[in-house]
Design an enzyme around this catalytic site. Sequence first.
Site, mmCIF file in Angstrom:
data_model
loop_
_atom_site.group_PDB
_atom_site.id
_atom_site.type_symbol
_atom_site.label_atom_id
_atom_site.label_comp_id
_atom_site.label_asym_id
_atom_site.label_seq_id
_atom_site.Cartn_x
_atom_site.Cartn_y
_atom_site.Cartn_z
ATOM 1 N N ASP A 1 10.431 -5.168 -3.058
ATOM 2 C CA ASP A 1 9.792 -5.728 -1.634
ATOM 3 C C ASP A 1 8.718 -6.902 -2.192
ATOM 4 O OD1 ASP A 1 8.788 -5.830 0.825
ATOM 5 O OD2 ASP A 1 7.709 -4.125 0.662
ATOM 6 N N GLY B 1 3.889 2.094 1.793
ATOM 7 C CA GLY B 1 4.585 2.568 3.040
ATOM 8 C C GLY B 1 5.930 2.816 2.737
ATOM 9 N N ASP C 1 2.426 -1.982 -9.140
ATOM 10 C CA ASP C 1 1.894 -2.930 -8.431
ATOM 11 C C ASP C 1 1.005 -3.819 -9.165
ATOM 12 O OD1 ASP C 1 1.820 -3.619 -5.204
ATOM 13 O OD2 ASP C 1 0.164 -4.459 -5.992
ATOM 14 N N CYS D 1 9.304 -9.778 3.920
ATOM 15 C CA CYS D 1 9.086 -9.991 5.532
ATOM 16 C C CYS D 1 8.668 -11.458 5.724
ATOM 17 C CB CYS D 1 7.595 -9.045 5.697
ATOM 18 S SG CYS D 1 6.299 -9.665 4.763
ATOM 19 N N ASP E 1 2.538 -6.181 -13.996
ATOM 20 C CA ASP E 1 3.426 -7.273 -13.247
ATOM 21 C C ASP E 1 4.808 -7.051 -13.274
ATOM 22 O OD1 ASP E 1 4.472 -9.908 -12.960
ATOM 23 O OD2 ASP E 1 2.967 -10.939 -14.094
ATOM 24 N N PRO F 1 0.885 -1.090 0.016
ATOM 25 C CA PRO F 1 -0.068 0.166 -0.024
ATOM 26 C C PRO F 1 0.699 1.258 0.044
ATOM 27 C CG PRO F 1 0.086 -1.023 2.264
ATOM 28 C CD PRO F 1 0.844 -2.088 1.277
HETATM 29 C C1 LIG Z 1 5.012 -6.995 0.737
HETATM 30 S S1 LIG Z 1 3.704 -6.265 -0.161
HETATM 31 C C2 LIG Z 1 4.426 -4.508 -0.548
HETATM 32 C C3 LIG Z 1 4.547 -3.888 0.567
HETATM 33 C C4 LIG Z 1 4.973 -2.184 0.130
HETATM 34 N N1 LIG Z 1 6.410 -2.421 -0.424
HETATM 35 C C5 LIG Z 1 4.797 -1.388 1.561
HETATM 36 O O1 LIG Z 1 5.952 -0.865 1.919
HETATM 37 O O2 LIG Z 1 3.755 -0.896 1.488
HETATM 38 C C6 LIG Z 1 3.525 -7.165 -1.724
HETATM 39 C C7 LIG Z 1 3.026 -6.482 -3.082
HETATM 40 O O3 LIG Z 1 3.433 -7.166 -3.966
HETATM 41 C C8 LIG Z 1 2.120 -6.882 -4.940
HETATM 42 N N2 LIG Z 1 2.694 -7.974 -6.054
HETATM 43 C C9 LIG Z 1 2.470 -9.316 -5.937
HETATM 44 N N3 LIG Z 1 2.833 -9.838 -7.306
HETATM 45 C C10 LIG Z 1 3.196 -8.666 -7.964
HETATM 46 C C11 LIG Z 1 3.712 -8.898 -9.178
HETATM 47 N N4 LIG Z 1 3.710 -9.665 -10.014
HETATM 48 N N5 LIG Z 1 4.157 -7.607 -9.640
HETATM 49 C C12 LIG Z 1 4.018 -6.386 -8.928
HETATM 50 N N6 LIG Z 1 3.387 -6.433 -7.756
HETATM 51 C C13 LIG Z 1 3.013 -7.725 -7.298
HETATM 52 C C14 LIG Z 1 1.060 -7.039 -4.103
HETATM 53 O O4 LIG Z 1 -0.158 -6.874 -4.796
HETATM 54 C C15 LIG Z 1 1.519 -6.375 -2.839
HETATM 55 O O5 LIG Z 1 0.914 -5.256 -2.723
#
Ligand SMILES: C[S@@+](CC[C@H](N)C(=O)[O-])C[C@H]1O[C@@H](n2cnc3c(N)ncnc32)[C@H](O)[C@@H]1O
Length: 433
Positions: free
Chosen positions: A321, A257, A276, A374, A302, A255
Amino acid sequence: MDARACAARVVHAVTAHGRSLTDALPEAIQKEIDSRQRALIQELSYGTLRWYYRLDVLLQQLLKKPLKQRDADIRCLLLTGLYQLSQLAMPQRVAVNETVQATKALQKDWARGLVNGVLRNYQRQAEVLEGRVDNTVEFRFAHPQWLAQMLQTDWPDAWQAVLDANNERPPFSLRTNPQHLTRDEYLDELAARSLEARPLPHTATGILLARPLPVESLPGFAEGFVSVQDAAAQLAAGLLDAKAGQRVLDACAAPGGKTAHILESTPDVAHLSALDIDARRLERVGENLSRLSLKATLQQGDAGEPAAWWDGQQYERILLDAPCSATGVIRRHPDIKVLRQPEDVATLVSRQAHMLRALWPLLSPGGMLLYCTCSVLSDENSRQIGSFLGSRTDATELPINAAWGRECAHGRQVLPGDDDMDGFYFACLRKLG
Ligand SMILES: C[S@@+](CC[C@H](N)C(=O)[O-])C[C@H]1O[C@@H](n2cnc3c(N)ncnc32)[C@H](O)[C@@H]1O
């Protein structure tokens, strides 16, 4: 609204239908209930799932025969009852009577006697029953066996501390915004309102609040003075070390951060793309940035398929991340213990490897990619980076010399509970050229 019946429904939604707590809890709570009821439902839902593997085996010993599938809600109510009796400092009489009452709200009056009998039996035999389950790691620490085993293998000298930390209540950590005020100034604001807080070590912006608060009650929240973010997550922006004039990609941004933290620390980057795959989650990045008066280019796409969204100009910094098992944040999301399956880890590892390979060509020579998760599982972390480095001649690892966490074969790991931080992993990869 009956709080215990509501919590039983939430636990049922997670354990029987694979819903997450974050989705199931707000749906189950009626808008008009008061804040004490709301807090009780949250406590019972989170707590029961936190101790699920232990409570479940206690219940099995107390039931003469397993409940029918259609009475899974009563099973969940019994688990919430055992949670109150075994883990909460609540008058036991209240816990038993109110849990028995909740059968009515579940429209299962017939179960009154059963719930009363099971909970009273537990009270009578608590010491023996609890002693028996303490002999097995899975039940003692309330974790699925596969996960406890992976942690024992990966962290032979720290696995018990990790399992214990996963069962703690999470701290409430804040990130102050240096564009508005210093951490000390914000600590003064909190003190002026008698809100107990202290600075978090290893971060320039982190504050630990002694007690959680609704965000709207945080001074200056709406004005963007402060955000809620764990201390370990606050390490990412410093490690990324973005400089004025650089092009930056935050590849899994929602989201937002870390996107926001990068912009708060380095407002003069030339360009920041926040990517994202999830359009709804990307909207939250927009909302968070707008509260903080920050700007980034939001892109839905993606990370593993850059051809669909990349403009062809390389980035000097990439933050990946990556989506992961989230085994470092179990204390915040205890439902992970129930929802995550062992085979998910292999799927995540190959998805992360694919993203690393796909994003690497987008990094300019001399540029740096910060990989973080994480997770506390080496397959997703140190071993993932080891195999990436082994497959490339144009990548080298930059050491992370820090007073926090522990050095791994590759990268650095924070374990949950270390200096009040969530479990997090970081590796800095430089592109040669
Ligand atoms: C760990 S969270 C990221 C948290 C974010 N960096 C923060 O600090 O608020 C992982 C994110 O990766 C996204 N995600 C998953 N697969 C993805 C992809 N193939 N390409 C881009 N985003 C992806 C998810 O929708 C999710 O929002």
